[in-house]
Design a protein around this motif. Structure first.
Motif, PDB file in Angstrom:
ATOM      1  N   LYS A   1       0.911  -1.017  -0.300  1.00 35.39           N
ATOM      2  CA  LYS A   1       0.201  -0.074   0.639  1.00 35.39           C
ATOM      3  C   LYS A   1       0.801   1.417  -0.383  1.00 35.39           C
ATOM      4  CE  LYS A   1      -3.935  -2.699   2.482  1.00 35.39           C
ATOM      5  NZ  LYS A   1      -4.630  -1.677   3.831  1.00 35.39           N
ATOM      6  N   ASN A   2       0.393   2.032  -0.418  1.00 33.55           N
ATOM      7  CA  ASN A   2       1.520   3.555  -0.737  1.00 33.55           C
ATOM      8  C   ASN A   2       0.021   4.272  -0.462  1.00 33.55           C
ATOM      9  OD1 ASN A   2       0.095   3.795  -2.956  1.00 33.55           O
ATOM     10  ND2 ASN A   2       1.763   4.107  -4.755  1.00 33.55           N
ATOM     11  N   GLY A   3      -1.094   3.819  -0.072  1.00 31.60           N
ATOM     12  CA  GLY A   3      -2.216   5.666   0.307  1.00 31.60           C
ATOM     13  C   GLY A   3      -3.147   5.525  -0.758  1.00 31.60           C
TER      14      GLY A   3
ATOM     15  N   GLY B   1       6.071   3.624   1.041  1.00 25.74           N
ATOM     16  CA  GLY B   1       4.506   2.615   1.583  1.00 25.74           C
ATOM     17  C   GLY B   1       5.032   1.941   1.909  1.00 25.74           C
ATOM     18  N   TYR B   2       4.268   0.843   2.476  1.00 25.54           N
ATOM     19  CA  TYR B   2       4.460  -0.588   3.738  1.00 25.54           C
ATOM     20  C   TYR B   2       3.384  -1.317   2.620  1.00 25.54           C
ATOM     21  CZ  TYR B   2      -0.657   1.094   4.597  1.00 25.54           C
ATOM     22  OH  TYR B   2      -1.916   1.402   5.042  1.00 25.54           O
TER      23      TYR B   2
ATOM     24  N   ASN C   1       2.765  -4.148   9.968  1.00 27.58           N
ATOM     25  CA  ASN C   1       3.333  -3.098   9.010  1.00 27.58           C
ATOM     26  C   ASN C   1       4.313  -2.720   8.833  1.00 27.58           C
ATOM     27  OD1 ASN C   1       0.363  -2.197   7.582  1.00 27.58           O
ATOM     28  ND2 ASN C   1       0.224  -0.961   9.864  1.00 27.58           N
TER      29      ASN C   1
ATOM     30  N   PRO D   1       7.503  -0.766   6.755  1.00 33.58           N
ATOM     31  CA  PRO D   1       7.161   0.726   5.568  1.00 33.58           C
ATOM     32  C   PRO D   1       8.695   0.472   4.499  1.00 33.58           C
ATOM     33  CG  PRO D   1       8.628   0.528   8.372  1.00 33.58           C
ATOM     34  CD  PRO D   1       8.018  -0.302   7.890  1.00 33.58           C
TER      35      PRO D   1
ATOM     36  N   MET E   1       4.449   6.055  -5.007  1.00 33.68           N
ATOM     37  CA  MET E   1       3.824   7.029  -4.264  1.00 33.68           C
ATOM     38  C   MET E   1       3.188   8.407  -5.531  1.00 33.68           C
ATOM     39  SD  MET E   1       3.850   8.816  -1.034  1.00 33.68           S
ATOM     40  CE  MET E   1       3.635   7.622   0.159  1.00 33.68           C
TER      41      MET E   1
ATOM     42  N   ASN F   1      -2.478   8.687   4.639  1.00 34.83           N
ATOM     43  CA  ASN F   1      -2.818   7.286   4.838  1.00 34.83           C
ATOM     44  C   ASN F   1      -1.065   6.404   5.495  1.00 34.83           C
ATOM     45  OD1 ASN F   1      -5.749   7.287   4.357  1.00 34.83           O
ATOM     46  ND2 ASN F   1      -4.836   6.823   2.274  1.00 34.83           N
ATOM     47  N   ILE F   2      -0.233   6.647   5.283  1.00 32.03           N
ATOM     48  CA  ILE F   2       1.281   6.487   5.134  1.00 32.03           C
ATOM     49  C   ILE F   2       1.697   6.533   7.293  1.00 32.03           C
ATOM     50  CG2 ILE F   2       3.183   6.208   5.030  1.00 32.03           C
ATOM     51  CD1 ILE F   2       2.828   5.729   2.277  1.00 32.03           C
TER      52      ILE F   2
ATOM     53  N   THR G   1       4.651   7.991   9.616  1.00 29.83           N
ATOM     54  CA  THR G   1       5.622   8.598   9.687  1.00 29.83           C
ATOM     55  C   THR G   1       5.731   9.178  10.896  1.00 29.83           C
ATOM     56  OG1 THR G   1       4.396  10.813   9.088  1.00 29.83           O
ATOM     57  CG2 THR G   1       4.736   9.096   6.912  1.00 29.83           C
TER      58      THR G   1
END
Length: 708
Positions: free
Chosen positions: A514-516, A553-554, A567, A569, A590, A654-655, A657
């Motif tokens: 997923k990258n947002g 992303g993650y 998750n 990263p 991204m 959505n990521i 940090t």
């Protein structure tokens, strides 16, 4: 033979007097124990009708599991046992409250020892016999439903033994309250005190610690267990813990250990009850307290406790006003002492008697308060010597939860404190101890001060937990943090996927990158390969890297059995991970594709000063701080050239940090992207939320979102 016959006759006569107690015990236990089993089994049948079980074998297994749960360790049984133990105990010796009944009993040619044995043993039988009947009914019901198993029999036997010993502890506690008092109302109060005052003491200690000690925390578990001071709370926790155990041998060992401890407690309490019964004077009937020697002790302990509780309540209500808290604590302690004297004497005039024993609890309460308020024992100043420390655990980056994978057949989610305590062992203790010293000297406020949970494992075997404030912007602190985060001990202790790579081999995994805005599935057969690649890239991960780089992303790992998510990263410099993702056709950059964007809606929040504050405190705002209101300006951008410029400098909300510097993202802007229907990328939604990267806001956006 005559003595035995006489004893049995006395037992029968005593049971006639306690017929109502028998009825209540039988009905309550039959309703609760077999009743719960019937509910459990009917629930499984209902779910089976709705198609929840694909095969007959799965349905039968669910029925057996339900029967095992009902026959085994149930937390709700704790409440029932407490009720029956207290009710049976008080009712059996209630004649001690009435002088006429005492005279009647004493006129019968039965010794005190025999009378005690009759009432005491009958009380146990009133609980045990209905309990056995209830268990037999449960077994019969389970057998007729085809849900009885050897595991259910074993857990039933162990739970029976544990509950009997638990009943004895509560039963003897209730009887001790009866022997120490001479009035039903006071006995009820005494039962509550004996069962729960230890728990109250622990909670008072914990509350005072958190209010006055800056470094206090129970992240790694409290050093003083509340459950250790309350048999009721302990039993509730034990039942839950035993139910979660998978191996029957482990359950058996745990039950035997608990029974041994509680048997000793029940024996000591029983001896005290017997001694008090023999020493109890007949004229104590109707009095509040049987033995005068206990009055000062009870008055001091309870009054001081009540005073501290009042202090804690008012600390929250009065916004930590010390004068109000201390004054209320003193008044509350004195009032409680006066009330207790009135209860002792059943005379309102007794409120002003014995000023000395009323003053002692005030002194004790104030002394305890002072220890915490002035930190007389040096709690906050404590930093162990390096030579005394064996290893350290620290929590810098909060992972949500971890898995207990000690048993392949049973997966349990555990908290980060528990996991780090069991798995992180930093032997290079110098950086942590130096950070602790710097934390003690911090005076000025920084934009990025963070609490770091520390566990010192001392060579003496003692564990000490503290929280220290670390300035992540301080260069010296950053260097120390770099040594910690860059170590293999930290990574293995903090990231379970690095320490336990066997997780990637589990068959219940589903992996998603997923990258947002894009979510792409990774084939389960590639999980181990992805895990190795990510672990390889994490070798270069340290504090400096985490602070100065934003993830692109993650990878989310979902475990179906436990519903647990990990998750991982992913950064742009993670060459091995990104190459592996590309091989799986799962990697997307991204940056949103400008051609896919229909429009952008940008909202900018402006902080408007209301007025400067000097020495006043308004709505919780301290002196010298700003009082602001927020005004939002929203603009829409649909020009393709502007969109192409904006998407270069945005970052998905959505990521997570947690490591990055506060100024790396500009939280004053919220960007909502609306995508076209005929988009090229597999966006998961028709829209997405973003921030601007710090210092990268285009001039035309800044101008159009100014306050008009």
């Amino acid at each position: 033979m005559t003595s035995k016959s006489s004893f049995l006759v006395s037992c029968r006569e005593n049971n006639k007097r306690r017929l109502i107690v028998w009825i209540i015990s039988i009905l309550s236990q039959i309703i609760v124990y077999p009743g719960v089993l019937i509910i459990y089994l009917n629930r499984i049948k209902h779910w089976n009708k709705e198609g929840s079980y694909e095969t007959v074998e799965l349905f039968k297994k669910a029925m057996c599991d339900a029967a095992t749960d009902a026959l085994g360790f149930q937390s709700f049984s704790s409440v029932l046992i407490v009720f029956l133990a207290v009710f049976i105990g008080i009712h059996g010796f209630s004649y001690l409250y009435d002088r006429k009944k005492i005279d009647t009993y004493h006129s019968v040619p039965v010794s005190l020892k025999s009378r005690f044995a009759v009432v005491y043993i009958n009380g146990i039988l009133i609980y045990v016999i209905p309990y056995i009947i209830s268990i037999l009914l449960e077994i019969l019901i389970a057998a007729t439903q085809g849900s009885l198993s050897s595991r259910a029999f074993a857990e039933c036997a162990l739970a029976f033994l544990l509950n009997i010993i638990y009943f004895m502890v509560v039963y003897n506690t209730a009887l001790l309250a009866v022997m120490l008092t001479g009035h039903m109302f006071v006995t009820a109060l005494a039962v509550g005190v004996l069962l729960f005052i230890g728990l109250i003491w622990v909670e008072v200690y914990s509350s005072l610690k958190y209010i006055f000690f800056k470094t206090a925390n129970d992240f790694y578990g409290s050093s003083v267990k509340s459950s250790s001071f309350s048999v009721v709370y302990r039993h509730l926790l034990n039942m839950g813990a035993l139910k979660r155990m998978d191996e029957l041998s482990d359950i058996t060992k745990a039950v035997m250990k608990l029974c041994g401890i509680w048997f000793i407690a029940a024996l000591i309490l029983g001896i005290l009850v017997y001694i008090c019964y023999l020493k109890r004077p007949s004229e104590a009937a109707g009095k509040a307290i049987t033995f005068n020697v206990t009055k000062p002790f009870l008055k001091i302990v309870i009054s001081a406790t009540v005073g501290l509780v009042i202090c804690l309540i008012l600390d929250d209500v009065a916004y930590s006003n010390t004068v109000i808290c201390v004054f209320s604590m003193i008044i509350g302690t004195l009032l409680c002492a006066a009330v207790m004297e009135v209860i002792f004497e059943f005379d309102i005039r007794a409120a002003v008697k014995r000023p000395v024993t009323s003053g002692v609890p005030v002194i004790i309460a104030v002394a305890i308060f002072s220890i915490f308020y002035f930190d007389i024992l040096g709690y906050d100043a404590y930093i162990p010597d390096a030579d005394d420390v064996e290893s350290i655990a620290v929590c810098l980056n909060f992972e949500s939860n971890y898995l207990d994978i000690s048993n392949d057949n049973f997966t349990r989610v555990i908290g980060p404190g528990t996991y780090l305590k069991e798995n992180m062992f930093l032997t290079d203790t110098e950086p942590v101890l130096e950070l602790a010293k710097r934390s003690r000297d911090i005076e000025s406020k920084s934009l990025d001060e963070r609490g770091v949970y520390v566990l010192y494992r001392l060579k003496s075997g003692k564990n000490v937990s503290r929280i220290m404030i670390v300035d992540f912007n301080d260069k010296v602190s950053a260097g120390l943090l770099n040594r910690i985060v860059g170590s293999s001990e930290y990574k293995e202790g903090s990231y379970q996927l690095i320490k336990d790579p066997s997780i990637f081999k589990r068959g219940d995994l589903s992996l998603t990158y997923k990258n947002g805005i894009v979510e792409s599935n990774i084939p389960p057969q590639d999980a181990e390969k992805v895990g190795k690649a990510w672990t390889k890239d994490m070798e270069n991960f340290d504090f400096d890297f985490a602070r100065n780089n934003l993830p692109c992303g993650y990878i989310e790992i979902f475990m179906g059995i436990s519903y647990m998510r990990f998750n991982m990263p992913v950064y742009e410099s993670f060459e091995n991970t990104i190459a592996c993702l590309k091989e799986c056709d799962a990697y997307y950059p991204m940056e949103a594709n400008a051609e896919d964007v229909l429009s952008l809606t940008i909202s900018r929040n402006h902080d408007i000063d209301i007025k400067p504050l000097d020495t006043e405190t308004v709505l919780g705002i301290g002196a010298g701080e700003r009082a602001v209101r927020v005004e939002t300006v929203t603009e829409e951008f649909d020009d393709p050239n502007e969109i192409a410029e904006i998407v270069k400098y945005i970052y998905s909300t959505n990521i997570n940090t947690p490591w990055c510097k506060p100024d790396m993202l500009d939280g004053h802007y919220n960007i909502l992207i609306t995508f076209k229907n005929n988009k090229n990328y597999p966006y998961v939604k028709g829209y997405a939320n973003y921030y601007f990267i710090g210092g990268q806001v285009p001039e035309f956006v800044e101008e159009r979102t100014q306050i008009k």
